[in-house]
Design an enzyme around this catalytic site. Structure first.
Site, mmCIF file in Angstrom:
data_model
loop_
_atom_site.group_PDB
_atom_site.id
_atom_site.type_symbol
_atom_site.label_atom_id
_atom_site.label_comp_id
_atom_site.label_asym_id
_atom_site.label_seq_id
_atom_site.Cartn_x
_atom_site.Cartn_y
_atom_site.Cartn_z
ATOM 1 N N ASP A 203 0.760 -1.115 -0.098
ATOM 2 C CA ASP A 203 0.142 0.172 0.004
ATOM 3 C C ASP A 203 0.824 1.186 -0.076
ATOM 4 O O ASP A 203 0.533 2.386 -0.578
ATOM 5 C CB ASP A 203 -0.908 0.108 1.007
ATOM 6 C CG ASP A 203 -2.079 -1.056 1.034
ATOM 7 O OD1 ASP A 203 -2.383 -1.328 -0.201
ATOM 8 O OD2 ASP A 203 -3.029 -0.948 2.048
ATOM 9 N N ASP B 1 -3.872 10.775 4.629
ATOM 10 C CA ASP B 1 -3.921 11.728 5.541
ATOM 11 C C ASP B 1 -2.757 12.568 5.708
ATOM 12 O O ASP B 1 -1.669 12.831 4.944
ATOM 13 C CB ASP B 1 -4.030 10.968 6.879
ATOM 14 C CG ASP B 1 -2.857 9.939 7.063
ATOM 15 O OD1 ASP B 1 -1.559 10.300 6.890
ATOM 16 O OD2 ASP B 1 -2.974 8.930 7.417
ATOM 17 N N ARG C 37 -4.074 20.325 22.916
ATOM 18 C CA ARG C 37 -2.743 19.736 23.469
ATOM 19 C C ARG C 37 -2.930 18.158 23.311
ATOM 20 O O ARG C 37 -3.645 17.582 23.981
ATOM 21 C CB ARG C 37 -2.553 20.233 24.710
ATOM 22 C CG ARG C 37 -2.574 21.808 25.161
ATOM 23 C CD ARG C 37 -2.289 22.013 26.397
ATOM 24 N NE ARG C 37 -0.985 21.951 26.890
ATOM 25 C CZ ARG C 37 -0.581 21.134 27.838
ATOM 26 N NH1 ARG C 37 -1.535 20.749 28.829
ATOM 27 N NH2 ARG C 37 0.662 20.931 28.174
ATOM 28 N N ASP D 217 -0.525 14.661 21.076
ATOM 29 C CA ASP D 217 0.849 14.345 20.434
ATOM 30 C C ASP D 217 0.439 14.766 18.777
ATOM 31 O O ASP D 217 1.507 14.615 18.047
ATOM 32 C CB ASP D 217 0.914 12.994 20.187
ATOM 33 C CG ASP D 217 1.446 12.391 21.921
ATOM 34 O OD1 ASP D 217 2.126 13.390 22.677
ATOM 35 O OD2 ASP D 217 1.563 11.340 22.239
ATOM 36 N N ALA E 262 -5.957 3.544 8.224
ATOM 37 C CA ALA E 262 -4.416 3.542 8.441
ATOM 38 C C ALA E 262 -4.344 4.281 9.852
ATOM 39 O O ALA E 262 -4.745 3.974 10.885
ATOM 40 C CB ALA E 262 -4.002 4.526 7.204
ATOM 41 N N SER F 37 -5.767 3.666 14.094
ATOM 42 C CA SER F 37 -4.927 3.176 15.366
ATOM 43 C C SER F 37 -4.902 4.340 16.309
ATOM 44 O O SER F 37 -4.743 3.957 17.530
ATOM 45 C CB SER F 37 -3.351 3.162 14.731
ATOM 46 O OG SER F 37 -2.964 4.287 14.411
#
EC number: 2.7.1.23
Length: 294
Positions: A73, A148, A175, A177, A189, A193
């Site tokens: 992919d 994305d 705020r 990651d 994708a 997760s």
């Protein structure tokens, strides 16, 4: 039976010796059907092949009626972005592990491709995103994404802080990651997760999925295809914006990432028995059989 595809481009995963034998076999098969075969430059170099024209991706875009991609992919994502402006249909062949985009098996590729060349296939249109980075009101970077556009903390360990706006309307100060702006293709994708929803690929929708948000009430949201998403970097030490996890750009405080639907689309061709839900079951390991099979 004559085919509507007369010029076929073959593209393989670069620097992968495993593509040489199947691509050579596939090229001979296509030639036996009196079709013109093109190789992209890097694939030809990997194969050490001079029996077929080796051309740049731009020439494939202008000449090919169909591009066949052998790899995973990741390879398909890369080629899809490059050929999207040319509207060349794509067929993906996996090397043994079923992919969301590469759904043809290398074992039965000639038989399956034969049916596609004879007109027995399903056509699927996939939306793309286009994102730009503005620094001091000057565009400094831009690119397409089929999966994305993701803003993440960089190699540092600290969370990043940024403001999110949709169609010039303030949404929140986040705020976390990072934040993933995903297409339906990308919903299975990285976004999946991070707890994002699965969107059927026939939909023109965009999912905004926070990555490990500091406030647990910051949940994924789904917006329409015409939404203009703006991410304004606030206090941040190290952050990056990624396009399909392939290309990236380092971000600074006050940088603005602007994400919109691209006018380009990717056309995928699938075997006539292709089933998206069957693929989900196989890829995601969903168990169980129907109680009343039809």
């Amino acid at each position: 039976m004559s085919s509507s595809f007369q010029t076929i481009a073959l593209i393989g995963k670069h620097k992968n010796p495993g593509i040489v034998t199947p691509l050579s076999s596939l090229a001979r098969y296509l030639q036996s059907r009196n079709l013109t075969v093109l190789l992209d430059n890097l694939t030809a170099a990997s194969m050490d092949e001079d029996s077929y024209p080796a051309v740049a991706m731009e020439e494939i875009g202008s000449r090919a009626d169909l591009a066949i991609v052998l790899g995973g992919d990741g390879t398909m994502l890369n080629i899809a972005r490059k050929l999207a402006p040319f509207n060349v249909p794509l067929v993906g062949i996996n090397q043994g592990r079923l992919g969301f985009l590469t759904d043809l098996s290398i074992v039965t590729m000639q038989q399956t491709l034969g049916a596609i060349l004879e007109g027995r296939y399903i056509t699927e249109q996939r939306m793309l995103l286009y994102a730009e980075v503005a620094r001091s009101n000057v565009t400094t970077f831009g690119g397409l994404a089929l999966n994305d556009v993701a803003v993440n903390r960089g190699i540092g360990g600290n969370m990043i802080e940024f403001e999110v706006r949709i169609n010039d309307e303030y949404v929140c100060l986040l705020r976390s990651d990072g934040l993933i702006v995903a297409t339906p293709t990308g919903s299975t994708a990285y976004a999946l997760s991070a707890g994002g929803p699965i969107l059927h690929p026939s939909l023109d929708l965009v999912a905004l999925v926070p990555v490990s948000p500091h406030t647990l009430s910051n949940r994924p949201i789904v917006v329409g295809p015409d939404a203009a998403v703006e991410i304004l970097m606030q206090r941040t030490a190290v952050a990056r914006v990624h396009f399909d996890s392939h290309s990236h750009f380092d971000l600074e405080e006050n940088d603005k990432v602007m994400v919109r639907r691209s006018p380009h689309r990717v056309t995928l061709l699938h075997p006539s028995d292709h089933s998206y839900y069957r693929m989900l079951r196989e890829k995601l390991g969903w168990s169980g059989l129907p109680r009343n099979p039809t």
